[in-house]
Design an enzyme around this catalytic site. Structure first.
Site, PDB file in Angstrom:
ATOM      1  CE  LYS A 181      13.849  11.941   3.173  1.00  0.00           C
ATOM      2  NZ  LYS A 181      14.301  11.528   1.888  1.00  0.00           N
TER       3      LYS A 181
HETATM    4  C1  LIG Z   1      12.766  11.176   1.156  1.00  0.00           C
HETATM    5  C2  LIG Z   1      12.436  11.868  -0.092  1.00  0.00           C
HETATM    6  C3  LIG Z   1      11.118  11.993  -0.547  1.00  0.00           C
HETATM    7  C4  LIG Z   1       9.965  11.312   0.099  1.00  0.00           C
HETATM    8  O1  LIG Z   1       9.839  11.538   1.479  1.00  0.00           O
HETATM    9  P1  LIG Z   1       9.084  10.449   2.381  1.00  0.00           P
HETATM   10  O2  LIG Z   1       8.920  11.167   3.685  1.00  0.00           O
HETATM   11  O3  LIG Z   1       9.964   9.264   2.489  1.00  0.00           O
HETATM   12  O4  LIG Z   1       7.793  10.167   1.732  1.00  0.00           O
HETATM   13  C5  LIG Z   1      10.883  12.738  -1.703  1.00  0.00           C
HETATM   14  N1  LIG Z   1      11.887  13.311  -2.376  1.00  0.00           N
HETATM   15  C6  LIG Z   1      13.165  13.193  -1.974  1.00  0.00           C
HETATM   16  C7  LIG Z   1      14.244  13.883  -2.758  1.00  0.00           C
HETATM   17  C8  LIG Z   1      13.482  12.444  -0.844  1.00  0.00           C
HETATM   18  O5  LIG Z   1      14.757  12.312  -0.485  1.00  0.00           O
END
Ligand SMILES: *Cc1c(COP(=O)(O)O)cnc(C)c1O
Length: 392
Positions: A181
Site C-alpha cells: 500500500k
Molecule cells: C489490501 C486491501 C485490503 C486488505 O488489506 P490487508 O492489509 O491486506 O488485509 C482490502 N481492500 C482492498 C481494496 C485492498 O487493496
C-alpha cells in the site's frame, strides 16, 4: 510503500530500548507509539476516532462489527476490489452482494441502486488504486435507504473527495498498511469513524472484547465479543514514521498523473475521474474501445520497458476469481452465511454476473507511478506512451 530507512530503524530501536512492546500498560516504560499513531492518523484523516489494527481486512471487520452488521445482512461491494473486502463481509456472517464498476474503476451507483433489497444494510465503496469513488451520489443513495457506508480506503491512504480525506466521509473507513500500500509497516491497518459508540465497538472487537483497555472502563456501552487485532509498539513506531512520509509520496505522484494525463489526452484516453485533485496518483489508467486493442497497447508498452498491465489480469482483485464467494463456500455446515434461518434473501453469483466490470477491466491498461521519478523520467514515460499509441 515507497520508502523506509534510517528514521524507521531509529524509531523501532527506541521502542526496543524501552523494553515495552505491548500497546497497553507499561507505565514508566512505554513510549505509547500505537496510541500516538492513532491520534496522528485521526488528525490527518479529519476524524475523531481511529483504531490501529493488524491488517486492512481486520479494519474492515472492525468497521462491520462496529456498525452492528452480521448474519442475514447484505453488504454491497464492487466487483473490482481485493477479495479481502468480500472476505471481511463473510467473516461477520453477512452476505456480499457484488455490483458493477463504471469507467472510473469504482462502484457504479446506478447498479448499487438496482441491487438494494430489504436485506441491504451497508455499501462498501472501494477507492481502488488511489481513485476516489463517486461518493456524493453513494452517500445520498445510502441516506435514502437508511444504509451504512464503509469506505474501503486500503489502496487510497491520503486521497480525498471534494477536499475531505477518503475514509472520513462514510460511517466508517478502513485502511491497510501492508507492504503493497501507499504507506505500510509490512502488515497493519486502521479503522476510523465519527461515532463514539462505533469506535467503542471497534476497540472492543480488536481487543478480545474487553481484555486490556477495558480495565479503564472508559465506555458507556456494554462489552461485545472480540478477537485480537492489536497493533504492537514496534509497528506503531514504524507506522508513525510512515505517516510522516505520506504527504511527500502523494506530492510526488499526484503531479505526475496530472502531467501524463494532460500530455497524452488526444492521442490516448485516460480513464474518467470522480475527483482528479483527490486522486492519490499511484496508477495511470488508459482505456480503449475493446480488449483486443488494450492488449496490443499493453504489449507495445512492455516492449518499450514500461511496467504495464490490465486490471482484468490481477487475479483475486476481480470478482470472477473469488471462488469461495461464487461457490458460497462455508467454513462448516452450521456456519452457513447464505441460508436460513439467518439469511432469507436471494443473493446469487456467477462468473459473468457483472459484464460491464469485466469489459471495463479488459479494455483498461494500468501503469504504476513512483513518487521518486524525475521530470526526465516522466517525459520519457510520456514519449513511450505516445510511441506505443502510434504503433497500434
Ligand atoms: C489490501 C486491501 C485490503 C486488505 O488489506 P490487508 O492489509 O491486506 O488485509 C482490502 N481492500 C482492498 C481494496 C485492498 O487493496
Amino acid at each position: 510503500m515507497y520508502k523506509f530507512g534510517q528514521e524507521e530503524l531509529e524509531a523501532i530501536g527506541r521502542v526496543l530500548e524501552s523494553g515495552w512492546l505491548f500497546r497497553y500498560g507499561g507505565e514508566g516504560k512505554t513510549l505509547r507509539q500505537v496510541e500516538q499513531f492513532e491520534q496522528r492518523w485521526a488528525e490527518r484523516m479529519q476524524v475523531p476516532y481511529a483504531v490501529a489494527v493488524t491488517s486492512g481486512t481486520a479494519a474492515l471487520i472492525c468497521a462491520l462489527v462496529g456498525l452492528g452488521i452480521g448474519p442475514g445482512d447484505e453488504v454491497i461491494i464492487p466487483g473490482y476490489t481485493f477479495i479481502a473486502t468480500a472476505a471481511a463481509v463473510i467473516e461477520v456472517r453477512a452476505v456480499p452482494v457484488i455490483a458493477e464498476i463504471d469507467a472510473t474503476l469504482t462502484l457504479d451507483v446506478e447498479d448499487v441502486r438496482r441491487k438494494i433489497t430489504p436485506h441491504t444494510r451497508a455499501i462498501i465503496p472501494v477507492h481502488m488504486a488511489g481513485i476516489p469513488c463517486n461518493l456524493d451520489p453513494i452517500l445520498q443513495l445510502a441516506r435514502e435507504h437508511n444504509l451504512y457506508v464503509i469506505e474501503d480506503a486500503c489502496q487510497a491512504i491520503g486521497g480525498s473527495y471534494r477536499g475531505r480525506p477518503l475514509g472520513s466521509l462514510g460511517d466508517a473507513g478502513a485502511y491497510s498498511l501492508n507492504y503493497y500500500k501507499i504507506i505500510g509497516v509490512g502488515e497493519g491497518g486502521v479503522a476510523v469513524t465519527h461515532d463514539r459508540t462505533v469506535f467503542d465497538r471497534m476497540r472492543m472487537h480488536h481487543d478480545c472484547g474487553v481484555s486490556f483497555w477495558g480495565d479503564n472502563q472508559d465506555t458507556q456501552i456494554p462489552f461485545i465479543p472480540g478477537v485480537n487485532y492489536r497493533m504492537n509498539e514496534v509497528l506503531g513506531a514504524f507506522a508513525l514514521v510512515q505517516l510522516g512520509r505520506l504527504d511527500s509520496f502523494l506530492n510526488g505522484m499526484r503531479p505526475i498523473k496530472k502531467r501524463v494525463y494532460q500530455a497524452i489526452t488526444g492521442a490516448l484516453s485516460p480513464a474518467p475521474q470522480n475527483d482528479a485533485d483527490g486522486d492519490c496518483g499511484t496508477t495511470l489508467h488508459i482505456q480503449f474501445d475493446d480488449a483486443e486493442t488494450a492488449a496490443r497497447f499493453e504489449a507495445a508498452l512492455q516492449e518499450r520497458d514500461v511496467d504495464a498491465g490490465r486490471p482484468i489480469n490481477t487475479g483475486r482483485h476481480v470478482y470472477a476469481n473469488w471462488e469461495f464467494v461464487l461457490n458460497r463456500a462455508n467454513v462448516s455446515p452450521k456456519w452457513d452465511v447464505w441460508s436460513p434461518p439467518h439469511y432469507t434473501g436471494k443473493a446469487t453469483y456467477s462468473k459473468d454476473m457483472c459484464p460491464n466490470t469485466l469489459d471495463i477491466l479488459s479494455r483498461t491498461v494500468a501503469i504504476p507511478t513512483d513518487p521518486f521519478w524525475t521530470d526526465e523520467q516522466v517525459s520519457d514515460l510520456i514519449a513511450r506512451l505516445l510511441d506505443a499509441a502510434e504503433s497500434l
